[in-house]
Write a protein that holds these residues in place. Structure first.
Motif, PDB file in Angstrom:
ATOM      1  N   SER A  75       0.594  -1.238   0.101  1.00 12.61           N
ATOM      2  CA  SER A  75       0.169   0.090   0.188  1.00 12.61           C
ATOM      3  C   SER A  75       0.773   1.185   0.025  1.00 12.61           C
ATOM      4  O   SER A  75       0.222   2.296  -0.553  1.00 12.61           O
ATOM      5  CB  SER A  75      -0.828   0.034   1.277  1.00 12.61           C
ATOM      6  OG  SER A  75      -1.885  -1.009   1.300  1.00 12.61           O
ATOM      7  N   ASN A  76       1.983   1.077   0.635  1.00 12.89           N
ATOM      8  CA  ASN A  76       2.892   2.427   0.639  1.00 12.89           C
ATOM      9  C   ASN A  76       3.952   2.332  -0.447  1.00 12.89           C
ATOM     10  O   ASN A  76       4.831   3.302  -0.284  1.00 12.89           O
ATOM     11  CB  ASN A  76       3.343   2.703   2.085  1.00 12.89           C
ATOM     12  CG  ASN A  76       2.447   2.766   3.200  1.00 12.89           C
ATOM     13  OD1 ASN A  76       1.681   3.658   3.160  1.00 12.89           O
ATOM     14  ND2 ASN A  76       2.368   2.020   4.081  1.00 12.89           N
ATOM     15  N   CYS A  77       4.101   1.567  -1.352  1.00 20.26           N
ATOM     16  CA  CYS A  77       5.098   1.567  -2.197  1.00 20.26           C
ATOM     17  C   CYS A  77       4.734   2.299  -3.488  1.00 20.26           C
ATOM     18  O   CYS A  77       3.743   2.496  -3.878  1.00 20.26           O
ATOM     19  CB  CYS A  77       5.645   0.205  -2.795  1.00 20.26           C
ATOM     20  SG  CYS A  77       4.481  -0.740  -3.754  1.00 20.26           S
ATOM     21  N   ASP A  78       5.803   2.621  -4.183  1.00 18.58           N
ATOM     22  CA  ASP A  78       5.588   3.591  -5.470  1.00 18.58           C
ATOM     23  C   ASP A  78       5.417   2.546  -6.717  1.00 18.58           C
ATOM     24  O   ASP A  78       4.875   2.785  -7.504  1.00 18.58           O
ATOM     25  CB  ASP A  78       6.828   4.574  -5.540  1.00 18.58           C
ATOM     26  CG  ASP A  78       7.074   5.302  -4.757  1.00 18.58           C
ATOM     27  OD1 ASP A  78       5.803   6.167  -4.430  1.00 18.58           O
ATOM     28  OD2 ASP A  78       7.987   5.602  -3.854  1.00 18.58           O
ATOM     29  N   LEU A  79       6.189   1.391  -6.721  1.00 22.65           N
ATOM     30  CA  LEU A  79       6.201   0.259  -7.555  1.00 22.65           C
ATOM     31  C   LEU A  79       6.566  -0.956  -6.938  1.00 22.65           C
ATOM     32  O   LEU A  79       7.411  -1.242  -5.793  1.00 22.65           O
ATOM     33  CB  LEU A  79       7.387   0.796  -8.592  1.00 22.65           C
ATOM     34  CG  LEU A  79       7.838  -0.103  -9.626  1.00 22.65           C
ATOM     35  CD1 LEU A  79       6.901  -0.170 -10.866  1.00 22.65           C
ATOM     36  CD2 LEU A  79       9.009   0.270 -10.237  1.00 22.65           C
ATOM     37  N   ALA A  80       6.012  -1.996  -7.591  1.00 21.45           N
ATOM     38  CA  ALA A  80       6.393  -3.388  -6.995  1.00 21.45           C
ATOM     39  C   ALA A  80       7.087  -3.982  -8.147  1.00 21.45           C
ATOM     40  O   ALA A  80       6.745  -3.857  -9.354  1.00 21.45           O
ATOM     41  CB  ALA A  80       5.207  -4.154  -6.582  1.00 21.45           C
ATOM     42  N   VAL A  81       7.863  -4.923  -7.869  1.00 21.34           N
ATOM     43  CA  VAL A  81       8.631  -6.053  -8.678  1.00 21.34           C
ATOM     44  C   VAL A  81       8.133  -7.496  -8.362  1.00 21.34           C
ATOM     45  O   VAL A  81       8.087  -7.760  -6.918  1.00 21.34           O
ATOM     46  CB  VAL A  81      10.003  -5.882  -8.728  1.00 21.34           C
ATOM     47  CG1 VAL A  81      10.499  -7.176  -9.732  1.00 21.34           C
ATOM     48  CG2 VAL A  81      10.546  -4.672  -9.122  1.00 21.34           C
ATOM     49  N   VAL A  82       7.437  -8.249  -9.028  1.00 17.46           N
ATOM     50  CA  VAL A  82       7.020  -9.511  -8.651  1.00 17.46           C
ATOM     51  C   VAL A  82       7.710 -10.475  -9.569  1.00 17.46           C
ATOM     52  O   VAL A  82       7.479 -10.527 -10.689  1.00 17.46           O
ATOM     53  CB  VAL A  82       5.333  -9.515  -8.961  1.00 17.46           C
ATOM     54  CG1 VAL A  82       4.717 -10.949  -8.545  1.00 17.46           C
ATOM     55  CG2 VAL A  82       4.591  -8.337  -8.310  1.00 17.46           C
ATOM     56  N   ARG A  83       8.432 -11.369  -8.822  1.00 22.12           N
ATOM     57  CA  ARG A  83       9.383 -12.415  -9.302  1.00 22.12           C
ATOM     58  C   ARG A  83       8.626 -13.914  -9.295  1.00 22.12           C
ATOM     59  O   ARG A  83       8.110 -13.982  -8.353  1.00 22.12           O
ATOM     60  CB  ARG A  83      10.515 -12.441  -8.975  1.00 22.12           C
ATOM     61  CG  ARG A  83      11.351 -13.774  -8.811  1.00 22.12           C
ATOM     62  CD  ARG A  83      12.104 -13.583 -10.154  1.00 22.12           C
ATOM     63  NE  ARG A  83      13.067 -14.678 -10.183  1.00 22.12           N
ATOM     64  CZ  ARG A  83      13.080 -15.429 -11.471  1.00 22.12           C
ATOM     65  NH1 ARG A  83      12.525 -14.988 -12.542  1.00 22.12           N
ATOM     66  NH2 ARG A  83      14.108 -16.350 -11.496  1.00 22.12           N
TER      67      ARG A  83
END
Length: 147
Positions: A75-83
């Motif tokens: 909820s608090n991130c600017d971007l996610a990386v999903v591996r």
């Protein structure tokens, strides 16, 4: 701007460290957050609530305790990386991608071509699909640039 990037998914390779090293080498304004990546610690997160009557309830409690961290950080991130790795099914990563999509948090998927088909819906909602950590670093360099 300092970007916060949430790292989700596979825990059996060093892809997280590769991303961090790549961003550090390029002096990118990025900090990273993640779920607990110690498998045993994650599996036993709910044990503090008492002995579960069976494995379902142990997993259920631990999933909920882990979700406190995961939901907050996503909820608090600017971007996610999903591996997504090749060896194990990362159902939790698919769930994280769906959570990102529901919150309108942009995410990048990271996986090889052999699992494109099973991840077609996850990839369709992603802002990018990368096959290497280096590609993710290059994307982060581009999106965080001051030009």
């Amino acid at each position: 701007m300092q970007w916060t990037v949430y790292l989700s998914g596979e825990i059996h390779t060093d892809w997280r460290q590769q991303l961090m090293n790549g961003c550090e080498a390029r002096n990118l304004p990025v900090s990273f957050t993640s779920a607990v990546t110690d498998h045993e610690a994650s599996d036993s997160a709910g044990d503090v609530l008492g002995k579960a009557e069976n494995q379902f309830w142990r997993d259920h409690r631990s999933a909920k305790v882990n979700a406190i961290r995961i939901r907050t950080l996503i909820s608090n991130c600017d971007l996610a990386v999903v591996r997504f790795g090749e060896q194990y099914k990362q159902w939790n990563a698919a769930f994280d991608a769906g959570f990102c999509a529901a919150l309108d948090v942009p995410y990048i998927t990271l996986h090889d071509e052999s699992i494109v088909h099973p991840l077609k819906e996850v990839d369709a909602a992603a802002m990018a699909w990368a096959t290497t950590p280096e590609q993710v670093v290059e994307i982060l360099e581009y999106v965080t640039s001051q030009q």
